[in-house]
Design an enzyme around this catalytic site. Structure first.
Site, PDB file in Angstrom:
ATOM      1  N   ARG A 153      20.478  41.309 -18.732  1.00  0.00           N
ATOM      2  CA  ARG A 153      21.706  40.914 -17.875  1.00  0.00           C
ATOM      3  C   ARG A 153      22.731  41.875 -18.366  1.00  0.00           C
ATOM      4  O   ARG A 153      23.032  42.319 -19.347  1.00  0.00           O
ATOM      5  CB  ARG A 153      21.857  39.643 -18.586  1.00  0.00           C
ATOM      6  CG  ARG A 153      20.801  38.505 -17.983  1.00  0.00           C
ATOM      7  CD  ARG A 153      21.266  37.329 -18.862  1.00  0.00           C
ATOM      8  NE  ARG A 153      20.155  35.941 -18.578  1.00  0.00           N
ATOM      9  CZ  ARG A 153      19.057  35.759 -19.287  1.00  0.00           C
ATOM     10  NH1 ARG A 153      19.200  36.438 -20.448  1.00  0.00           N
ATOM     11  NH2 ARG A 153      18.359  34.981 -18.920  1.00  0.00           N
ATOM     12  N   LYS A 177      21.368  34.508 -23.659  1.00  0.00           N
ATOM     13  CA  LYS A 177      21.942  33.124 -23.322  1.00  0.00           C
ATOM     14  C   LYS A 177      21.481  32.106 -24.589  1.00  0.00           C
ATOM     15  O   LYS A 177      20.399  32.275 -25.323  1.00  0.00           O
ATOM     16  CB  LYS A 177      21.155  32.326 -22.175  1.00  0.00           C
ATOM     17  CG  LYS A 177      21.774  33.272 -20.829  1.00  0.00           C
ATOM     18  CD  LYS A 177      21.432  32.216 -19.746  1.00  0.00           C
ATOM     19  CE  LYS A 177      22.001  32.913 -18.441  1.00  0.00           C
ATOM     20  NZ  LYS A 177      21.507  32.220 -17.060  1.00  0.00           N
ATOM     21  N   HIS A 246      23.130  42.975 -11.401  1.00  0.00           N
ATOM     22  CA  HIS A 246      22.244  41.882 -11.197  1.00  0.00           C
ATOM     23  C   HIS A 246      21.186  42.469 -10.197  1.00  0.00           C
ATOM     24  O   HIS A 246      20.017  42.224 -10.264  1.00  0.00           O
ATOM     25  CB  HIS A 246      22.828  40.664 -10.559  1.00  0.00           C
ATOM     26  CG  HIS A 246      21.766  39.546 -10.632  1.00  0.00           C
ATOM     27  ND1 HIS A 246      21.228  38.959 -11.687  1.00  0.00           N
ATOM     28  CD2 HIS A 246      21.194  38.461  -9.580  1.00  0.00           C
ATOM     29  CE1 HIS A 246      20.602  37.918 -11.364  1.00  0.00           C
ATOM     30  NE2 HIS A 246      20.479  37.818 -10.060  1.00  0.00           N
ATOM     31  N   ARG A 249      18.652  44.467 -12.219  1.00  0.00           N
ATOM     32  CA  ARG A 249      17.738  43.373 -13.148  1.00  0.00           C
ATOM     33  C   ARG A 249      16.729  42.756 -12.194  1.00  0.00           C
ATOM     34  O   ARG A 249      15.435  42.601 -12.524  1.00  0.00           O
ATOM     35  CB  ARG A 249      18.590  42.405 -13.575  1.00  0.00           C
ATOM     36  CG  ARG A 249      17.892  41.210 -14.226  1.00  0.00           C
ATOM     37  CD  ARG A 249      19.128  40.213 -14.950  1.00  0.00           C
ATOM     38  NE  ARG A 249      18.412  39.038 -15.129  1.00  0.00           N
ATOM     39  CZ  ARG A 249      17.879  38.595 -16.382  1.00  0.00           C
ATOM     40  NH1 ARG A 249      17.567  39.573 -17.324  1.00  0.00           N
ATOM     41  NH2 ARG A 249      17.306  37.381 -16.579  1.00  0.00           N
ATOM     42  N   HIS A 272      13.783  34.557 -20.148  1.00  0.00           N
ATOM     43  CA  HIS A 272      13.748  33.342 -19.407  1.00  0.00           C
ATOM     44  C   HIS A 272      13.038  32.169 -20.192  1.00  0.00           C
ATOM     45  O   HIS A 272      11.872  32.688 -20.580  1.00  0.00           O
ATOM     46  CB  HIS A 272      13.102  33.280 -17.806  1.00  0.00           C
ATOM     47  CG  HIS A 272      13.891  33.957 -16.763  1.00  0.00           C
ATOM     48  ND1 HIS A 272      13.226  34.511 -15.600  1.00  0.00           N
ATOM     49  CD2 HIS A 272      15.232  34.211 -16.843  1.00  0.00           C
ATOM     50  CE1 HIS A 272      14.259  34.882 -15.070  1.00  0.00           C
ATOM     51  NE2 HIS A 272      15.430  34.830 -15.493  1.00  0.00           N
ATOM     52  N   TYR A 281      13.109  34.012  -9.416  1.00  0.00           N
ATOM     53  CA  TYR A 281      14.034  34.939  -9.636  1.00  0.00           C
ATOM     54  C   TYR A 281      13.204  36.345  -8.975  1.00  0.00           C
ATOM     55  O   TYR A 281      13.827  37.203  -8.470  1.00  0.00           O
ATOM     56  CB  TYR A 281      14.040  35.334 -10.976  1.00  0.00           C
ATOM     57  CG  TYR A 281      15.037  36.363 -11.417  1.00  0.00           C
ATOM     58  CD1 TYR A 281      14.869  37.826 -11.154  1.00  0.00           C
ATOM     59  CD2 TYR A 281      16.541  35.992 -11.538  1.00  0.00           C
ATOM     60  CE1 TYR A 281      15.793  38.646 -11.622  1.00  0.00           C
ATOM     61  CE2 TYR A 281      17.436  36.784 -12.072  1.00  0.00           C
ATOM     62  CZ  TYR A 281      17.128  38.273 -11.982  1.00  0.00           C
ATOM     63  OH  TYR A 281      18.036  39.174 -12.110  1.00  0.00           O
TER      64      TYR A 281
END
Length: 306
Positions: A153, A177, A246, A249, A272, A281
């Site tokens: 990311r 994250k 993005h 990615r 993820h 995705y």
């Protein structure tokens, strides 16, 4: 200047944000988003005449959703707000302040999520065909090669420090994250250009700086700077698609999946938690899954004709 919300609301928002940090290990960005959404909701409840969180019921939750819709909040933004409220009310149930979560009875607006179109392999090659001695051009190619070569990311790339790069092992330590760490392999062009960048990086340094990617001022490069530079490179290189971090990615995930079919590996590389997130995705279509099933599953193989 906005009017402060009553303490009966604020103390529980503060307690919840502290809980997200200490118990859930969520990032400051996530904590800030919860704080913002819950403050908006509390302000609305005060305007409705609701005294505290404990008076909240399903009717008031529906009022919050209706008010957001009237104010023109997009479905995905409204879904985010209700999701924040749902998590917060779960916390109040956990603390014994509510007997049940009234937000669970309110359906979330349908979220028509638009996934970015990925670049095809030729377009990607066209974008990355940058051969210049300028340190900023070398930096930009290293950034784009790394985004496309690892699928990380933008926020993860921005946070990278020089010490996170282990060129001899072909690995980069990424903080994703929820401050979760993962090791991302990098090789080929991504590795080559990152190492080339490290050679010219001292030319932009003004003082000691741990960030891997720095601006011409010598400070850690910003999200906006990366986005702007990538958009400009797309135009310079004659790529018809609008270039974003993005999109690279997304292209990484799509190209890896198309060539390998290994959904679990793509999930791990993207960082993820849920496999279903990776499926959405990478916009897997049913036909692709069906073909993989027909080839691999022992009960799907055709019996020889007698």
């Amino acid at each position: 200047m906005s009017t402060p919300i009553p303490n009966t609301y604020q103390i529980w928002i503060d307690a919840f944000v502290a809980y997200l940090k200490s118990e859930k290990g969520m990032s400051e960005h996530t904590q800030s988003n919860y704080q913002k959404q819950l403050t908006i909701i509390a302000t609305q409840l005060v305007s409705f005449g609701v005294q505290n969180w404990q008076q909240l019921d399903i009717a008031w939750v529906r009022q919050i959703a209706a008010k957001g819709a009237r104010e023109g909040l997009k479905p995905n933004s409204l879904a985010t707000r209700l999701s924040c409220l749902r998590s917060f009310l779960d916390y109040l149930v956990l603390k014994g302040e509510l007997s049940a979560n009234p937000a669970k009875g309110v359906s979330t607006p349908r979220n028509h999520k638009r996934l970015p179109k990925n670049l095809d392999v030729d377009e990607t090659g066209q974008l990355l065909d940058i051969n210049m001695d300028d340190p900023l051009a070398i930096r930009d190619r290293a950034i784009m090669e790394l985004l496309y070569g690892t699928g990380m990311r933008l926020s993860e790339l921005i946070q990278l420090n020089v010490k996170n790069v282990q060129g001899d092992r072909g690995e980069i330590r990424v903080i994703g994250k929820g401050d979760k760490e993962r090791i991302v392999p990098f090789s080929g062009e991504a590795k080559r250009w990152v190492l080339d960048w490290l050679k010219v990086r001292p030319l932009l340094l003004k003082e000691e700086q741990e960030a891997l990617f720095i601006s011409k001022r010598g400070t850690r490069i910003s999200h906006r700077n990366v986005q702007k530079r990538m958009s400009e490179w797309g135009i310079k290189q004659g790529v018809t698609s609008h270039i974003t971090p993005h999109k690279l990615r997304h292209s990484f995930a799509t190209h890896i999946l198309e060539s390998s079919g290994n959904l679990r590996a793509v999930q791990e590389m993207l960082g993820h938690e849920s496999l279903s997130t990776t499926q959405v995705y990478t916009h897997l279509d049913f036909q692709h899954l069906a073909q993989a099933y027909d080839k691999a599953h022992p009960r799907a193989k055709k019996k020889p004709e007698s």
